[in-house]
Design an enzyme around this catalytic site. Structure first.
Site, PDB file in Angstrom:
ATOM      1  N   PRO A 286      17.602  89.943  25.323  1.00  0.00           N
ATOM      2  CA  PRO A 286      16.437  90.460  25.685  1.00  0.00           C
ATOM      3  C   PRO A 286      16.096  90.497  27.001  1.00  0.00           C
ATOM      4  O   PRO A 286      16.412  89.526  27.778  1.00  0.00           O
ATOM      5  CB  PRO A 286      15.243  89.439  24.880  1.00  0.00           C
ATOM      6  N   ASP A 287      15.471  91.546  27.554  1.00  0.00           N
ATOM      7  CA  ASP A 287      15.109  91.681  29.069  1.00  0.00           C
ATOM      8  C   ASP A 287      13.672  90.950  29.281  1.00  0.00           C
ATOM      9  O   ASP A 287      12.731  91.669  28.806  1.00  0.00           O
ATOM     10  CB  ASP A 287      15.386  92.793  29.638  1.00  0.00           C
ATOM     11  N   ILE A 288      13.719  89.797  29.651  1.00  0.00           N
ATOM     12  CA  ILE A 288      12.266  88.986  29.601  1.00  0.00           C
ATOM     13  C   ILE A 288      11.550  89.770  30.369  1.00  0.00           C
ATOM     14  O   ILE A 288      10.256  89.931  30.293  1.00  0.00           O
ATOM     15  CB  ILE A 288      12.560  87.518  29.865  1.00  0.00           C
TER      16      ILE A 288
ATOM     17  N   PHE B  92      13.831  88.913  40.561  1.00  0.00           N
ATOM     18  CA  PHE B  92      14.744  89.097  41.477  1.00  0.00           C
ATOM     19  C   PHE B  92      15.790  90.149  41.218  1.00  0.00           C
ATOM     20  O   PHE B  92      15.996  90.416  39.898  1.00  0.00           O
ATOM     21  CB  PHE B  92      15.438  87.744  41.432  1.00  0.00           C
TER      22      PHE B  92
ATOM     23  N   ASP C 230      23.276  89.124  30.347  1.00  0.00           N
ATOM     24  CA  ASP C 230      22.765  90.446  29.954  1.00  0.00           C
ATOM     25  C   ASP C 230      23.261  90.615  28.605  1.00  0.00           C
ATOM     26  O   ASP C 230      22.790  91.372  27.916  1.00  0.00           O
ATOM     27  CB  ASP C 230      23.303  91.661  30.805  1.00  0.00           C
TER      28      ASP C 230
ATOM     29  N   ASN D 141      26.128  83.743  33.484  1.00  0.00           N
ATOM     30  CA  ASN D 141      26.171  84.267  34.687  1.00  0.00           C
ATOM     31  C   ASN D 141      26.350  83.220  35.831  1.00  0.00           C
ATOM     32  O   ASN D 141      25.989  82.062  35.396  1.00  0.00           O
ATOM     33  CB  ASN D 141      24.787  84.842  35.029  1.00  0.00           C
TER      34      ASN D 141
END
Ligand code: CTP
Length: 403
Positions: A305-307, A323, A280, A210
């Protein structure tokens, strides 16, 4: 960027420059303090003029440079009375010895004795002098009386030897000054901050990532340290300087590594601030060797993983700040993320707005809570970080949220 957005806005700094080789750095120090919004009055010792001219410091500070104790008989009272803080950089063994023993025989040492506010010293000398037990006793005496010490660092010294004694770098000195002015409302709070992007590898040389410089996250980490917190910074790849005063620093590459580092320390944490921009998607398979160039390459991707969400799902969890980096004024999406990820605060920023987003030192944010939303005008990332911490501090007073 106008001064009103800066942490040292309107602060009056009385800078003492003593006679050490690091005196040449004081021109840069004065400029940087002024960039932060401060006004600087310089006092030079006679010895310091062997290393740097008063004119250089007069030009840099846009202010008169003071030196002689009898040039203006009341200057040893008036200069300290007008100052918010005193900084001595470089602070030589001689000036530290005078301060520690109440000797007042020049303008700088008399000003020190009559000053009522906080004093920061940045020692600078050869390692043999620094190690000397008499000097160490003087230093201990000063710090016991509340004098704040910045540095010194280890490295190559003016004489060519390696050792401790290099004056702290200018950014560390400025952070120490900012910290001296900061409230300590996060004293002993344990905070994990994440910053920067992650890299998800296709093969040993190619990755998905990103856009993110890490500047916002590093600014948040510095603000937490200034306000007294014990900070763990987990950073993806970034070329930014590691903030001074961190409890721990972990360099990670992938989202999975970021998650692992996070969960290893989560049990002892009061607040998590996820300023990182983890990628992502990750290739399902990482090839061991470089993929040969072909006309077309099809890659299967899976979610990383979406922490933030995973922490949000925990029964007992720290206070959680995320954020929402959006392309456009998508406050609605940021609010959805607050709910979906079960965060306490989501900081919205439009990464495509002028002055916001990647690689810049400014940001325009909206701090979103369940029942409250505060929009800030374009400001420095440092000031944005302070505003985020104000919101966290307010919530911490109300919520008991330690795992
Ligand atoms: N985040 C996370 N783990 C990920 C992706 C994002 O913890 N794998 C966190 C970010 O650090 C940020 C928040 O989730 O605090 C929102 O990130 P953002 O990129 O804005 O949203 P996404 O959840 O990735 O959704 P989308 O990309 O669809 O906007």
């Amino acid at each position: 960027m106008k001064n009103k957005k800066k942490v040292l806005k309107n602060k009056k700094i009385l800078l003492g420059v003593a006679g050490g080789v690091a005196a040449y750095k004081s021109v840069d120090l004065v400029r940087r303090l002024k960039d932060e919004g401060a006004s600087v009055t310089v006092i030079m010792t006679d010895a310091s003029k062997n290393f740097i001219t008063p004119l250089s410091l007069e030009i840099a500070s846009e202010n008169r440079v003071c030196s002689g104790i009898f040039d203006d008989p009341m200057s040893h009272i008036n200069l300290p009375r007008e100052a918010d803080i005193m900084l001595i950089a470089p602070a030589t063994a001689n000036i530290i010895g005078k301060f520690a023993n109440g000797i007042a025989d020049d303008l700088l040492s008399t000003c020190f004795l009559s000053f009522k506010g906080k004093v920061v010293i940045a020692p600078s000398m050869n390692w043999r002098m620094y190690d000397n037990p008499i000097f160490q006793e003087n230093l201990r005496r000063l710090t016991a009386h509340g004098v704040i010490q910045a540095g010194p660092d280890r490295g190559t010294l003016a004489c060519g030897e390696e050792g401790i004694g290099r004056m702290a770098d200018v950014s560390e000195i400025i952070e120490t000054i900012k910290s001296a002015f900061s409230k300590k409302d996060f004293f002993k709070k344990k905070i994990i901050v994440t910053a920067g992007p992650t890299r998800e590898y296709l093969d040993p040389v190619r990755f998905l990532s990103n856009r993110s410089s890490g500047k916002m996250g590093y600014a948040v980490a510095r603000a937490c340290i200034r306000r007294g917190a014990e900070v763990i910074l987990i950073s993806g790849p970034s070329c930014l300087e590691q903030p001074h005063g961190l409890k721990s620093f972990f360099r990670v590459e992938t989202a999975q590594e970021m998650k692992n580092a996070m969960f290893k320390h989560l049990h002892e944490t009061d607040v998590v601030i996820m300023a990182a921009a983890p990628a992502d998607f990750s290739p399902e398979k990482k090839e061991k060797t470089k993929i040969n160039k072909t006309d077309k390459l099809l890659v299967n991707l899976r979610n990383t993983p979406d922490i933030l969400s995973e922490i949000g799902k925990l029964k007992r969890r720290p206070l959680l700040v995320g954020f929402a980096a959006e392309t456009g004024k998508r406050l609605d999406r940021a609010k959805e993320k607050l709910i979906q990820k079960n965060a306490d605060i989501i900081v919205f920023n439009n990464v495509t707005a002028a002055g916001s987003g990647f690689d810049v030192d400014t940001n325009e944010i909206t701090i979103i809570r369940k029942n409250k939303e505060v929009s800030l005008p374009l400001t420095t990332k440092d000031a944005a970080a302070e505003a985020i911490l104000d919101a966290v501090s307010e919530l911490l007073k109300r919520v008991k949220c330690i795992i």
